[in-house]
Design a protein around this motif. Structure first.
Motif, PDB file in Angstrom:
ATOM      1  N   ASN A  24       0.813  -1.318  -0.158  1.00  0.00           N
ATOM      2  CA  ASN A  24       0.031  -0.033   0.137  1.00  0.00           C
ATOM      3  C   ASN A  24       1.021   1.327   0.119  1.00  0.00           C
ATOM      4  OD1 ASN A  24      -2.497  -1.378  -0.112  1.00  0.00           O
ATOM      5  ND2 ASN A  24      -1.998  -1.934   2.166  1.00  0.00           N
ATOM      6  N   VAL A  25       2.064   1.151  -0.798  1.00  0.00           N
ATOM      7  CA  VAL A  25       2.911   2.425  -0.851  1.00  0.00           C
ATOM      8  C   VAL A  25       2.449   2.907  -2.172  1.00  0.00           C
ATOM      9  CG1 VAL A  25       4.994   3.216  -1.052  1.00  0.00           C
ATOM     10  CG2 VAL A  25       4.726   1.230   0.705  1.00  0.00           C
ATOM     11  N   GLU A  26       2.129   4.207  -2.305  1.00  0.00           N
ATOM     12  CA  GLU A  26       1.711   5.013  -3.332  1.00  0.00           C
ATOM     13  C   GLU A  26       2.494   5.305  -4.234  1.00  0.00           C
ATOM     14  OE1 GLU A  26      -0.660   8.952  -4.768  1.00  0.00           O
ATOM     15  OE2 GLU A  26      -0.984   8.425  -2.591  1.00  0.00           O
ATOM     16  N   ILE A  27       2.787   5.031  -5.255  1.00  0.00           N
ATOM     17  CA  ILE A  27       4.071   5.591  -6.268  1.00  0.00           C
ATOM     18  C   ILE A  27       3.659   6.926  -6.919  1.00  0.00           C
ATOM     19  CG2 ILE A  27       5.193   5.065  -8.525  1.00  0.00           C
ATOM     20  CD1 ILE A  27       4.733   1.914  -7.760  1.00  0.00           C
ATOM     21  N   VAL A  28       4.553   7.942  -6.698  1.00  0.00           N
ATOM     22  CA  VAL A  28       4.075   9.406  -7.089  1.00  0.00           C
ATOM     23  C   VAL A  28       4.675   9.601  -8.397  1.00  0.00           C
ATOM     24  CG1 VAL A  28       3.580  10.243  -4.718  1.00  0.00           C
ATOM     25  CG2 VAL A  28       6.172  10.490  -5.946  1.00  0.00           C
ATOM     26  N   GLU A  29       5.543   8.782  -8.801  1.00  0.00           N
ATOM     27  CA  GLU A  29       6.027   9.055 -10.054  1.00  0.00           C
ATOM     28  C   GLU A  29       6.653   7.554 -10.639  1.00  0.00           C
ATOM     29  OE1 GLU A  29       8.953  11.969 -12.905  1.00  0.00           O
ATOM     30  OE2 GLU A  29       8.873  12.304 -11.041  1.00  0.00           O
ATOM     31  N   GLY A  30       6.527   7.438 -12.101  1.00  0.00           N
ATOM     32  CA  GLY A  30       7.621   6.352 -12.364  1.00  0.00           C
ATOM     33  C   GLY A  30       6.801   5.172 -12.934  1.00  0.00           C
ATOM     34  N   PRO A  31       7.542   4.213 -13.312  1.00  0.00           N
ATOM     35  CA  PRO A  31       8.751   4.311 -13.970  1.00  0.00           C
ATOM     36  C   PRO A  31       9.197   5.199 -14.928  1.00  0.00           C
ATOM     37  CG  PRO A  31       7.981   2.036 -13.963  1.00  0.00           C
ATOM     38  CD  PRO A  31       6.837   2.870 -13.924  1.00  0.00           C
ATOM     39  N   VAL A  32      10.313   5.987 -14.485  1.00  0.00           N
ATOM     40  CA  VAL A  32      10.837   6.898 -15.586  1.00  0.00           C
ATOM     41  C   VAL A  32      12.352   6.778 -15.599  1.00  0.00           C
ATOM     42  CG1 VAL A  32       8.994   8.779 -15.177  1.00  0.00           C
ATOM     43  CG2 VAL A  32      10.888   8.523 -13.617  1.00  0.00           C
ATOM     44  N   LEU A  79       6.764   8.610  -1.377  1.00  0.00           N
ATOM     45  CA  LEU A  79       6.834   9.238  -0.126  1.00  0.00           C
ATOM     46  C   LEU A  79       7.024   8.373   0.976  1.00  0.00           C
ATOM     47  CD1 LEU A  79       4.583  12.419  -0.811  1.00  0.00           C
ATOM     48  CD2 LEU A  79       7.096  12.127  -1.314  1.00  0.00           C
ATOM     49  N   ASP A  80       7.626   8.774   2.070  1.00  0.00           N
ATOM     50  CA  ASP A  80       7.657   7.817   3.253  1.00  0.00           C
ATOM     51  C   ASP A  80       6.756   8.561   4.272  1.00  0.00           C
ATOM     52  OD1 ASP A  80       9.071  10.013   4.703  1.00  0.00           O
ATOM     53  OD2 ASP A  80      10.692   8.791   5.124  1.00  0.00           O
ATOM     54  N   PRO A  81       6.455   8.011   5.455  1.00  0.00           N
ATOM     55  CA  PRO A  81       5.319   8.601   6.278  1.00  0.00           C
ATOM     56  C   PRO A  81       5.914  10.136   6.662  1.00  0.00           C
ATOM     57  CG  PRO A  81       6.261   6.376   7.201  1.00  0.00           C
ATOM     58  CD  PRO A  81       6.963   6.824   5.900  1.00  0.00           C
ATOM     59  N   ASP A  82       7.052  10.487   6.511  1.00  0.00           N
ATOM     60  CA  ASP A  82       7.336  11.973   6.755  1.00  0.00           C
ATOM     61  C   ASP A  82       7.443  12.714   5.312  1.00  0.00           C
ATOM     62  OD1 ASP A  82       7.565  12.414   9.627  1.00  0.00           O
ATOM     63  OD2 ASP A  82       9.011  10.869   9.438  1.00  0.00           O
ATOM     64  N   GLU A  83       7.139  12.117   4.417  1.00  0.00           N
ATOM     65  CA  GLU A  83       6.951  12.779   2.958  1.00  0.00           C
ATOM     66  C   GLU A  83       8.598  13.129   2.638  1.00  0.00           C
ATOM     67  OE1 GLU A  83       4.266  16.026   2.809  1.00  0.00           O
ATOM     68  OE2 GLU A  83       2.620  14.552   2.886  1.00  0.00           O
ATOM     69  N   ASN A  84       9.652  12.208   2.922  1.00  0.00           N
ATOM     70  CA  ASN A  84      10.694  12.345   2.368  1.00  0.00           C
ATOM     71  C   ASN A  84      10.504  11.607   0.904  1.00  0.00           C
ATOM     72  OD1 ASN A  84      12.685  13.103   4.563  1.00  0.00           O
ATOM     73  ND2 ASN A  84      11.625  11.467   5.587  1.00  0.00           N
ATOM     74  N   LEU A  85      11.163  12.072   0.051  1.00  0.00           N
ATOM     75  CA  LEU A  85      10.965  11.552  -1.320  1.00  0.00           C
ATOM     76  C   LEU A  85      12.005  10.605  -1.351  1.00  0.00           C
ATOM     77  CD1 LEU A  85       9.777  11.722  -4.072  1.00  0.00           C
ATOM     78  CD2 LEU A  85      11.564  13.332  -4.911  1.00  0.00           C
ATOM     79  N   ILE A  86      11.569   9.079  -1.589  1.00  0.00           N
ATOM     80  CA  ILE A  86      12.421   7.927  -2.072  1.00  0.00           C
ATOM     81  C   ILE A  86      12.125   7.709  -3.351  1.00  0.00           C
ATOM     82  CG2 ILE A  86      12.707   5.700  -1.016  1.00  0.00           C
ATOM     83  CD1 ILE A  86      13.020   8.105   1.109  1.00  0.00           C
ATOM     84  N   GLU A  87      13.474   7.344  -4.236  1.00  0.00           N
ATOM     85  CA  GLU A  87      13.447   6.935  -5.578  1.00  0.00           C
ATOM     86  C   GLU A  87      14.346   5.399  -5.507  1.00  0.00           C
ATOM     87  OE1 GLU A  87      15.873   8.271  -9.421  1.00  0.00           O
ATOM     88  OE2 GLU A  87      15.851   9.764  -7.426  1.00  0.00           O
ATOM     89  N   VAL A  88      13.533   4.727  -6.037  1.00  0.00           N
ATOM     90  CA  VAL A  88      14.414   3.416  -6.247  1.00  0.00           C
ATOM     91  C   VAL A  88      14.545   2.891  -7.541  1.00  0.00           C
ATOM     92  CG1 VAL A  88      14.068   0.928  -5.849  1.00  0.00           C
ATOM     93  CG2 VAL A  88      12.990   2.323  -4.028  1.00  0.00           C
ATOM     94  N   SER A  89      15.665   2.595  -8.023  1.00  0.00           N
ATOM     95  CA  SER A  89      16.133   2.535  -9.200  1.00  0.00           C
ATOM     96  C   SER A  89      17.074   1.508  -9.709  1.00  0.00           C
ATOM     97  CB  SER A  89      17.081   3.902  -9.457  1.00  0.00           C
ATOM     98  OG  SER A  89      16.557   4.947  -9.072  1.00  0.00           O
ATOM     99  N   VAL A  90      17.091   1.105 -10.970  1.00  0.00           N
ATOM    100  CA  VAL A  90      17.759   0.122 -11.616  1.00  0.00           C
ATOM    101  C   VAL A  90      18.622   0.620 -12.570  1.00  0.00           C
ATOM    102  CG1 VAL A  90      17.554  -2.042 -13.023  1.00  0.00           C
ATOM    103  CG2 VAL A  90      15.938  -1.527 -11.148  1.00  0.00           C
TER     104      VAL A  90
END
Length: 122
Positions: A86-94, A109-120
């Motif tokens: 239940n983690v909402e993706i705010v952008e991507g894949p890009v 976003l994490d619970p404090d709205e830190n922007l987290i990017e997971v990449s390959v």
């Protein structure tokens, strides 16, 4: 002179909520260090956690983090896992530019709205 990043620090509103989110969403390992502090370990790196004002030398604010994390997983599997948690993706894949080449990324976003990017890397 510099070879790599050992750790970064996120300033969060609730350390237990943050630990739970990162363990669940990104399968990171919770660890304790000096004086009962908490961190999240993955590979040979870690994210130290602190609450606002805990470290007077640090001027970071809650939610000011922006991290890019590299995965060995297929990005479709990452997306499926995030959706299942239940983690909402705010952008991507890009497609983006990483430190050593082209990457494909998803952002959330994490619970404090830190922007987290997971990449390959491509």
């Amino acid at each position: 002179m510099i070879s790599h990043i050992d750790h970064v620090v996120l300033t969060v509103s609730d350390i237990e909520v943050t630990l739970n989110f990162y363990r669940r969403a990104l399968l990171m390992e919770e660890i304790a260090f000096g004086n009962g502090r908490k961190a999240l370990r993955f590979g040979a790196q870690k994210i130290n956690l602190q609450t606002l004002g805990q470290e007077p030398r640090n001027r970071a604010q809650v939610g000011s983090g922006d991290l890019c994390l590299i995965t060995q997983w297929n990005l479709k599997d990452v997306v499926a896992h995030l959706v299942s948690e239940n983690v909402e993706i705010v952008e991507g894949p890009v497609r983006k530019s990483g430190a050593v080449g082209e990457i494909e990324s998803v952002y959330f976003l994490d619970p404090d709205e830190n922007l987290i990017e997971v990449s390959v890397y491509k």
